[in-house]
Design an enzyme around this catalytic site. Structure first.
Site, PDB file in Angstrom:
ATOM      1  N   GLN A   6      41.354  50.623  53.239  1.00 51.67           N
ATOM      2  CA  GLN A   6      42.309  49.898  52.371  1.00 51.67           C
ATOM      3  C   GLN A   6      42.886  50.882  51.392  1.00 51.67           C
ATOM      4  O   GLN A   6      42.332  51.361  50.765  1.00 51.67           O
ATOM      5  CB  GLN A   6      41.621  48.817  51.623  1.00 51.67           C
ATOM      6  CG  GLN A   6      42.391  47.864  50.505  1.00 51.67           C
ATOM      7  CD  GLN A   6      41.874  46.909  49.608  1.00 51.67           C
ATOM      8  OE1 GLN A   6      40.678  47.210  49.370  1.00 51.67           O
ATOM      9  NE2 GLN A   6      42.561  45.986  49.083  1.00 51.67           N
ATOM     10  N   GLY A   7      43.987  51.057  51.847  1.00 53.65           N
ATOM     11  CA  GLY A   7      45.042  51.914  50.739  1.00 53.65           C
ATOM     12  C   GLY A   7      46.053  51.182  49.874  1.00 53.65           C
ATOM     13  O   GLY A   7      47.035  51.127  50.147  1.00 53.65           O
ATOM     14  N   TYR A   8      45.097  50.584  48.889  1.00 56.25           N
ATOM     15  CA  TYR A   8      45.833  50.045  47.714  1.00 56.25           C
ATOM     16  C   TYR A   8      45.944  50.663  46.566  1.00 56.25           C
ATOM     17  O   TYR A   8      47.094  51.054  46.171  1.00 56.25           O
ATOM     18  CB  TYR A   8      45.038  48.606  47.350  1.00 56.25           C
ATOM     19  CG  TYR A   8      45.623  47.336  48.220  1.00 56.25           C
ATOM     20  CD1 TYR A   8      46.144  47.487  49.447  1.00 56.25           C
ATOM     21  CD2 TYR A   8      45.564  46.101  47.592  1.00 56.25           C
ATOM     22  CE1 TYR A   8      46.519  46.305  50.313  1.00 56.25           C
ATOM     23  CE2 TYR A   8      46.245  44.878  48.184  1.00 56.25           C
ATOM     24  CZ  TYR A   8      46.784  45.021  49.598  1.00 56.25           C
ATOM     25  OH  TYR A   8      46.898  44.053  50.509  1.00 56.25           O
ATOM     26  N   SER A   9      44.980  51.239  46.056  1.00 59.42           N
ATOM     27  CA  SER A   9      45.008  51.754  44.586  1.00 59.42           C
ATOM     28  C   SER A   9      45.172  53.223  44.667  1.00 59.42           C
ATOM     29  O   SER A   9      45.281  53.803  45.681  1.00 59.42           O
ATOM     30  CB  SER A   9      43.509  51.949  44.035  1.00 59.42           C
ATOM     31  OG  SER A   9      43.052  50.628  43.940  1.00 59.42           O
ATOM     32  N   GLU A  40      40.009  38.672  49.827  1.00 57.92           N
ATOM     33  CA  GLU A  40      38.892  39.792  49.230  1.00 57.92           C
ATOM     34  C   GLU A  40      38.199  38.916  48.139  1.00 57.92           C
ATOM     35  O   GLU A  40      36.895  39.295  48.314  1.00 57.92           O
ATOM     36  CB  GLU A  40      39.805  40.605  48.784  1.00 57.92           C
ATOM     37  CG  GLU A  40      38.866  41.838  48.305  1.00 57.92           C
ATOM     38  CD  GLU A  40      39.643  43.164  47.614  1.00 57.92           C
ATOM     39  OE1 GLU A  40      40.822  42.924  47.471  1.00 57.92           O
ATOM     40  OE2 GLU A  40      39.062  44.162  47.550  1.00 57.92           O
ATOM     41  N   ASN A  79      36.846  42.443  36.222  1.00 58.50           N
ATOM     42  CA  ASN A  79      36.335  41.225  35.297  1.00 58.50           C
ATOM     43  C   ASN A  79      37.374  40.889  34.215  1.00 58.50           C
ATOM     44  O   ASN A  79      37.629  40.164  33.872  1.00 58.50           O
ATOM     45  CB  ASN A  79      34.823  41.422  35.033  1.00 58.50           C
ATOM     46  CG  ASN A  79      33.874  41.208  36.102  1.00 58.50           C
ATOM     47  OD1 ASN A  79      34.392  41.040  37.242  1.00 58.50           O
ATOM     48  ND2 ASN A  79      32.610  40.833  35.809  1.00 58.50           N
ATOM     49  N   GLU A  80      37.854  41.975  33.618  1.00 59.22           N
ATOM     50  CA  GLU A  80      39.026  41.815  32.395  1.00 59.22           C
ATOM     51  C   GLU A  80      40.032  40.947  33.079  1.00 59.22           C
ATOM     52  O   GLU A  80      40.509  40.156  32.511  1.00 59.22           O
ATOM     53  CB  GLU A  80      39.290  43.021  31.926  1.00 59.22           C
ATOM     54  CG  GLU A  80      38.104  43.564  30.936  1.00 59.22           C
ATOM     55  CD  GLU A  80      37.140  44.333  31.822  1.00 59.22           C
ATOM     56  OE1 GLU A  80      37.240  44.746  32.919  1.00 59.22           O
ATOM     57  OE2 GLU A  80      35.888  44.300  31.405  1.00 59.22           O
TER      58      GLU A  80
HETATM   59  C1  LIG Z   1      33.316  50.856  44.375  1.00 62.23           C
HETATM   60  C2  LIG Z   1      34.863  50.499  44.623  1.00 62.23           C
HETATM   61  C3  LIG Z   1      35.384  50.500  45.659  1.00 62.23           C
HETATM   62  C4  LIG Z   1      36.919  50.308  45.839  1.00 62.23           C
HETATM   63  N1  LIG Z   1      37.452  50.293  46.917  1.00 62.23           N
HETATM   64  C5  LIG Z   1      38.615  50.383  47.173  1.00 62.23           C
HETATM   65  C6  LIG Z   1      39.440  50.413  48.583  1.00 62.23           C
HETATM   66  O1  LIG Z   1      38.751  50.324  49.168  1.00 62.23           O
HETATM   67  N2  LIG Z   1      40.872  50.384  48.413  1.00 62.23           N
HETATM   68  C7  LIG Z   1      41.575  50.552  47.342  1.00 62.23           C
HETATM   69  O2  LIG Z   1      42.781  50.571  47.376  1.00 62.23           O
HETATM   70  N3  LIG Z   1      40.979  50.608  46.029  1.00 62.23           N
HETATM   71  C8  LIG Z   1      39.732  50.189  45.977  1.00 62.23           C
HETATM   72  N4  LIG Z   1      39.018  50.320  44.723  1.00 62.23           N
HETATM   73  C9  LIG Z   1      40.037  50.356  43.376  1.00 62.23           C
HETATM   74  C10 LIG Z   1      39.884  48.867  42.736  1.00 62.23           C
HETATM   75  O3  LIG Z   1      40.659  48.055  43.295  1.00 62.23           O
HETATM   76  C11 LIG Z   1      40.426  49.604  41.275  1.00 62.23           C
HETATM   77  O4  LIG Z   1      39.344  50.404  40.635  1.00 62.23           O
HETATM   78  C12 LIG Z   1      40.447  48.392  40.365  1.00 62.23           C
HETATM   79  O5  LIG Z   1      41.759  47.632  40.698  1.00 62.23           O
HETATM   80  C13 LIG Z   1      41.006  48.743  39.009  1.00 62.23           C
HETATM   81  O6  LIG Z   1      41.796  49.797  38.957  1.00 62.23           O
HETATM   82  P1  LIG Z   1      41.435  51.221  38.026  1.00 62.23           P
HETATM   83  O7  LIG Z   1      39.997  51.776  38.555  1.00 62.23           O
HETATM   84  O8  LIG Z   1      42.750  51.880  38.381  1.00 62.23           O
HETATM   85  O9  LIG Z   1      41.279  50.682  36.529  1.00 62.23           O
HETATM   86  P2  LIG Z   1      42.542  50.362  35.373  1.00 62.23           P
HETATM   87  O10 LIG Z   1      43.435  49.334  35.986  1.00 62.23           O
HETATM   88  O11 LIG Z   1      42.843  51.650  34.930  1.00 62.23           O
HETATM   89  O12 LIG Z   1      41.629  49.686  34.531  1.00 62.23           O
HETATM   90  C14 LIG Z   1      40.598  50.566  33.491  1.00 62.23           C
HETATM   91  C15 LIG Z   1      40.114  49.444  32.634  1.00 62.23           C
HETATM   92  O13 LIG Z   1      41.312  48.702  31.904  1.00 62.23           O
HETATM   93  C16 LIG Z   1      41.034  47.464  32.024  1.00 62.23           C
HETATM   94  N5  LIG Z   1      42.386  46.554  32.004  1.00 62.23           N
HETATM   95  C17 LIG Z   1      43.351  47.075  32.756  1.00 62.23           C
HETATM   96  N6  LIG Z   1      44.599  46.365  32.884  1.00 62.23           N
HETATM   97  C18 LIG Z   1      44.074  45.232  31.887  1.00 62.23           C
HETATM   98  C19 LIG Z   1      44.762  44.069  31.352  1.00 62.23           C
HETATM   99  N7  LIG Z   1      45.900  43.735  31.616  1.00 62.23           N
HETATM  100  N8  LIG Z   1      43.966  43.312  30.690  1.00 62.23           N
HETATM  101  C20 LIG Z   1      42.749  43.531  30.085  1.00 62.23           C
HETATM  102  N9  LIG Z   1      42.050  44.708  30.485  1.00 62.23           N
HETATM  103  C21 LIG Z   1      42.753  45.727  31.359  1.00 62.23           C
HETATM  104  C22 LIG Z   1      40.356  47.305  33.337  1.00 62.23           C
HETATM  105  O14 LIG Z   1      39.666  46.035  33.362  1.00 62.23           O
HETATM  106  C23 LIG Z   1      39.200  48.382  33.259  1.00 62.23           C
HETATM  107  O15 LIG Z   1      38.190  48.188  32.401  1.00 62.23           O
HETATM  108  C24 LIG Z   1      37.484  50.246  44.571  1.00 62.23           C
HETATM  109  C25 LIG Z   1      37.106  50.538  43.288  1.00 62.23           C
HETATM  110  C26 LIG Z   1      35.620  50.572  43.367  1.00 62.23           C
HETATM  111  C27 LIG Z   1      34.982  50.722  42.050  1.00 62.23           C
END
Ligand SMILES: Cc1cc2nc3c(=O)[nH]c(=O)nc-3n(C[C@H](O)[C@H](O)[C@H](O)COP(=O)(O)OP(=O)(O)OC[C@H]3O[C@@H](n4cnc5c(N)ncnc54)[C@H](O)[C@@H]3O)c2cc1C
Length: 395
Positions: free
Chosen positions: A126-129, A244, A381-382
């Site tokens: 999955q290439g999202y993040s 998902e 969770n946030e």
């Molecule tokens: C084990 C694991 C597997 C994963 N696998 C994949 C994958 O296969 N493909 C893929 O594309 N992605 C994957 N991900 C990525 C995942 O989708 C992102 O980590 C997730 O969406 C959070 O984005 P971020 O890490 O950039 O954190 P950020 O978005 O930068 O968030 C950082 C912190 O700020 C908080 N925050 C951010 N915005 C808000 C808001 N508006 N209000 C309140 N709090 C907020 C968050 O809750 C978090 O605590 C994976 C992540 C993990 C940990």
């Protein structure tokens, strides 16, 4: 859940199949899986056995190789898998891109990709993040420029689970700028061995290699991999996220709790490990967890009934994701408490027998560390709390 005779007959059919198909090795792999889902070799082996029975993608329509099960039957199937310690399967193919291709793909795209997902021949990532785009996914910058019959991709994706095993990727790319960030995003599928793609491992706090960063340098992929219209990928991306977040939590939580009870009994067979007061405290903690799992299950039963009435899931997947992940993490904390000092040994699980360390103790710290990620992936969770609050405030 009160079972009807038809439910029991279905459950028994599933049980019989699991009894025959799940080898000791596969059950062990299921028990030892402390990550998001099973390691690739065991996961694929189990996927292929399910495919032979026609159950590798039961939620798909029958016409595409799925089943005509009712929501209750899907729930029961999931429960039996957890009870039998089946290896948890990677959802990127059957649970994510598959439903997208069924809903938005052309007949040619469906013929091209669905059989490989169903059989387990293809493994998807999955290439999202991206490094600056996680929760705020619409800000993504990985760029794809149309050039004749191809798109040329430049940029990077991160946290790409199991990309080191995958041969295919579904990817959100920016195909236009200007307007709202949600506009100008497209959904592309392509082969991961295309020249210009580099996959670098990210080792997690548990020491496991599940995650990767993927780099794209002038990567030319066929434009026939575009799902839906160019610049209309955001609606597709959101459709996928609904899938998902839709899996039930209570069956896997109950299965974990069952193992914790067994670990507690085993730990207190050795009076040197803990005192009696600790035994009482841990027994109460497990009873409390039991009640909280009942509450999650009650919520899931209400969701199931709403589904059976044909109602949309609404905010319920966010609620169960939040409660389920918090509880899951709590159970791993109890696992570490039960294992006491033995949880700190950090030996690979196959080696623990020779050292006299119970398997559950060796598992406990790995599960604890891995599960920190549960409140981050599939929407933190946030973010779930924000969605729930917005839903309540909008009423
Ligand atoms: C084990 C694991 C597997 C994963 N696998 C994949 C994958 O296969 N493909 C893929 O594309 N992605 C994957 N991900 C990525 C995942 O989708 C992102 O980590 C997730 O969406 C959070 O984005 P971020 O890490 O950039 O954190 P950020 O978005 O930068 O968030 C950082 C912190 O700020 C908080 N925050 C951010 N915005 C808000 C808001 N508006 N209000 C309140 N709090 C907020 C968050 O809750 C978090 O605590 C994976 C992540 C993990 C940990």
């Amino acid at each position: 859940m009160v079972l009807t005779d038809a439910d029991k007959a279905f459950r028994d059919d599933v049980r019989r199949f699991l009894q025959e198909a799940l080898t000791d090795e596969l059950r062990q792999a299921g028990r030892r899986c402390s990550g998001i889902f099973s390691d690739h070799p065991e996961g694929i082996a189990w996927h292929r056995l399910l495919a032979q029975r026609g159950w590798s993608a039961p939620r798909w329509p029958v016409a595409h190789g799925g089943t005509d099960w009712t929501p209750r039957q899907h729930y029961l199937f999931n429960r039996e898998l957890c009870e039998a310690d089946a290896p948890p399967l990677a959802p990127m193919g059957t649970g994510m891109v598959g439903p997208v291709i069924i809903a938005f793909g052309t007949p040619a795209q469906q013929q091209r990709w669905l059989p490989g997902i169903l059989s387990g021949q293809d493994y998807w990532a999955q290439g999202y993040s991206e490094p600056q785009s996680g929760s705020d996914l619409a800000s993504l910058q990985c760029k794809a420029v149309r050039d004749g019959d191809h798109y040329v991709i430049n940029g990077t994706k991160i946290w790409t689970t199991h990309a080191q095993y995958a041969n295919k990727m579904f990817c959100l790319v920016r195909t236009a700028n200007g307007g709202k960030p949600q506009q100008g995003i497209s959904f592309l599928c392509f082969d991961l061995d295309t020249p210009g793609i580099t996959i670098r491992p990210i080792i997690s706090i548990s020491g496991d290699h599940e995650l990767n960063q993927v780099f794209f340098d002038d990567v030319r992929v066929p434009a026939s991999g575009l799902i839906g219209e160019e610049n209309q990928g955001w609606a597709i991306a959101k459709y996928l996220l609904q899938h998902e977040r839709g899996n039930p939590w209570a069956p896997q939580l109950r299965s974990r709790l069952r193992r914790l009870h067994a670990a507690l009994d085993a730990a207190f067979a050795d009076p040197a490990l803990h005192g009696e007061a600790e035994h009482t405290r841990l027994r109460h903690a497990l009873a409390d967890a039991h009640c909280r799992i009942d509450a999650v299950e009650a919520l899931e039963m209400r969701a199931l009934q709403a589904h059976e009435r044909g109602e949309p899931p609404g905010i319920r997947p966010s609620m169960t994701k939040l409660l389920g992940t918090e509880l899951r993490q709590h159970l791993t904390e109890l696992g570490v408490a039960i294992a006491a000092h033995q949880s700190h040994l950090r030996v690979p699980m196959p080696d623990c027998e020779g050292l006299g360390v119970p398997e559950e103790a060796a598992f406990s710290m790995s599960a604890y560390l891995n599960d920190r990620a549960a409140s981050i992936y599939a929407g933190t969770n946030e973010i779930q709390r924000n969605l729930i609050a917005a839903d309540i405030l909008s009423r």
